[in-house]
Design a protein around this motif. Sequence first.
Motif: not given
Length: 332
Positions: A39-46, A57-59
């Motif tokens: 989820y974090t990877w897919a939404s990183r550009e937000e 850091a979350g990834l």
Amino acid sequence: MDVVDTPTPELQTMSLGLYDLVHFALMAAGFSLLAYFLYTWASREEVGRRYRPAVYAGLCLAAVATVSYLVLFLKWDTGFDLQDGRYLPNAEARFTGSTRYPDWAVTVPLLTVELLAVCSLAGARARNLRASAMAAAFLMILTGYLGAQVVADGRDRTALVVWGLVSTAFFVYLYVALIGAVRASLPHMGREAAVSLRNATIVLLGSFGVYPLVYAIPVFVDVTPAWSATVQVAYSTADVIAKVGFGLLVHKVAVLRTAEDVRGGVDTHPEPVWVSNVHESDGVLPELGRVSSSAAAAIRGEHDHHGHDDHGHDDHGHDGTHGATRTARDRS
């Protein structure tokens, strides 16, 4: 030295039910962390560039924790032999405890980075606090590891108390430092972002409290199979709350603050920002952030109701169809 006359915590004989309970907890935690990573990877550009370190850091911590739980699951699966309706531990079972500490030594400092990245501290103050918080988090884990795993295989009550108190000192510093950073940041952000940041801090520091409570149990009671299973379930639950629950709240703070920066003209973001189906800000390209509002309107191709732009050119003139894609320098 006060060594309790019980087996090492990880080397307990498990009933079928207790073994399956831990098995379920490890699998559920691992899948949750993997889902959070994706989820974090897919939404990183937000998230805008200013708060992107929180995403990185979350990834990183999600990747480390997911691999850690894969190792934990494999060690649990191979660490016991089924005999006469009970699971008897073998040499591999020892790693079901010691594997967690290297995970925490990396992920807990990263959790402090994730939180501080969405706070309002800047410059040397932000760098110094980030460095001290990461150091305190690492030393908190290391000293706890010495008492729980290294000295007398975690069965020395005196070592548990001494190293537990040392770890608690770093634990207290971490609480004070992070709460101070959050309190200093709340007045500099919108109400919704401030509420989410406060909630994220409560979730993180509240879940942190589970670990010393579980650590202290052997000081007061004897280790039993039920206690060992409870430890595994409690640690797995706390890991999901501290990493996934906290991470999702921090992501929301980062998105809300991105929208605030766009609305305030502090930064740009190429796409509209939405949070829970609420439109928080429009998309602003980096080129539009460097020109005047009138020039930005012309670049976007905003025309009056007669089909002409502000400069009186028609839609098919030199400043019409192609003007929407030109930069401010081209138009001048």
